[in-house]
Design an enzyme around this catalytic site. Structure first.
Site, PDB file in Angstrom:
ATOM      1  N   GLU A 229       0.828  -1.213   0.000  1.00  0.00           N
ATOM      2  CA  GLU A 229       0.000   0.000   0.000  1.00  0.00           C
ATOM      3  C   GLU A 229       0.866   1.269   0.000  1.00  0.00           C
ATOM      4  O   GLU A 229       0.604   2.238   0.726  1.00  0.00           O
ATOM      5  CB  GLU A 229      -0.968  -0.009   1.191  1.00  0.00           C
TER       6      GLU A 229
ATOM      7  N   GLU B  55      -5.714  -8.600  -0.682  1.00  0.00           N
ATOM      8  CA  GLU B  55      -6.387  -8.736   0.614  1.00  0.00           C
ATOM      9  C   GLU B  55      -7.879  -8.544   0.432  1.00  0.00           C
ATOM     10  O   GLU B  55      -8.308  -7.640  -0.290  1.00  0.00           O
ATOM     11  CB  GLU B  55      -5.906  -7.669   1.619  1.00  0.00           C
TER      12      GLU B  55
END
Length: 377
Positions: free
Chosen positions: A133, A286
């Site tokens: 991220e 995810e």
């Protein structure tokens, strides 16, 4: 003439039979490959002080029939324990290593030699994820530099892997949905304007190497936010991937959606297309649903978590692949978050309650990773 015709007919029959056998063999290979690609993965995070040992954790992964595991590092003990196991592995380059690797091919070589070549091919490393991220944190000068160094670091890592003659390891990077400026309706999906200069080189790299655009996508958060802003918000069954619950038709594309996950994924597809990249493959780094939360974190319970993850597994492990409305039939490698609750994470209670397994190795709730009625089938 009769003999010649009979001979030709016999040979033609043989050819037809061989062709049918070949096609059957080809179908078996294709079906087998699809089955491998559609195996569900699990994120193995370790931010907890009560977690089972790596050895016990790998045993649990095997007992769950997990097809893949994603690590947030490239831990040597875990990679050694995965040697010889029929589990595909994703390893991660830490965010704070990115800039150094981007500026120095020798450091990239060293990282690959130490974390990939030391274990490959006995450990089935299939993905190297550079950072986690990275584009979600660009407020400081250092964070922005890491974001700018992301693609150069990915390219150096890939160059080293390729120089070793390895062709079955993809290099990517997981991004969060906060990169999106608009997600609804899906056809209106677009990245935030400030992401454009970072996103274009990333998409160019992924497209050129036929790698995946890895996204962390959580219908739970989208549903919870809509509920907080509007009591009638997004339908819970729609967020839980409940089949036959309801549908939504995108007014611009005319595509029909039966769940929120497909909407979110297709918003990314349309956002990429707006930048000129309409065929970069998607992967889910995810996704999941919390099984416990604070008193104001509605919907975070075991029943919803079990329904979401079991529906997700059934959807993403289907053969042939379901894909999404914008990409029917596309294979989307998927990793569930997460293997364990991680009690050392900060923030609201949901942050610490995504696990499938308890510290003693028992299941938090019933989940079937294979998606089959009988996992032994």
């Amino acid at each position: 003439m009769i003999f010649a015709f009979a001979f030709f007919h016999m040979q033609n029959h043989k050819f037809t039979k061989m062709a049918l056998l070949f096609l059957t063999f080809l179908c078996l290979i294709t079906s087998s490959r699809a089955a491998i690609l559609n195996r569900i993965g699990i994120n193995y995070g370790r931010l907890g002080n009560n977690l089972p040992s790596p050895a016990k954790s790998i045993e649990l992964l095997q007992s769950m029939n997990a097809g893949r595991v994603k690590l947030y590092d490239a831990d040597h003990e875990i990679l050694h324990l995965l040697s010889g196991k029929n589990i595909e592995v994703a390893i991660t380059v830490a965010n704070d290593e990115i800039s150094a690797i981007a500026s120095n091919q020798h450091l990239a070589d060293q990282w690959v030699y130490e974390h990939v070549l030391a274990h490959y091919p006995s450990t089935k490393i299939r993905f190297v994820l550079v950072g986690n991220e990275v584009l979600s944190s660009t407020n400081t000068v250092q964070d922005m530099q890491i974001a700018k160094d992301l693609v150069p670091a990915m390219r150096r890592i890939k160059n080293t892997i390729k120089s070793q003659g390895i062709r079955n390891i993809k290099v990517g990077t997981p991004l969060a949905m906060d990169m999106m400026g608009t997600t609804f309706p899906p056809s209106n999906g677009s990245f935030k304007p400030e992401m454009r200069e970072l996103m274009i080189p990333l998409l160019k790299y992924l497209n050129g190497t036929r790698s995946f655009f890895f996204v962390d996508v959580y219908p739970y958060f989208a549903w919870a936010e809509s509920r907080a802003n509007n009591q009638t918000g997004i339908d819970l069954g729609f967020a839980l991937l409940r089949s036959g619950n309801m549908t939504y038709t995108d007014p611009q594309s005319g595509l029909v959606y039966t769940d929120l996950l497909d909407q979110m994924l297709d918003s990314v597809v349309y956002a990429m297309a707006k930048l000129g990249y309409d065929d970069v493959m998607l992967a889910i780094a995810e996704t999941g649903w919390p099984h416990e939360g604070d008193s104001d974190e509605f919907g975070a319970n075991k029943e919803n978590a079990a329904e979401y993850n079991n529906n997700l597994i059934k959807k993403m492990s289907a053969t042939p692949s379901n894909g999404t409305p914008a990409r029917p039939g596309a294979v989307i490698p998927t990793f569930i978050f997460s293997m364990y609750d991680e009690n050392q994470k900060y923030g609201p209670a949901t942050e610490r309650h995504w696990g499938l397994m308890n510290p003693d190795g028992s299941a938090v709730y019933a989940v079937n990773i294979t998606g089959k009625v009988n996992p032994s089938d």
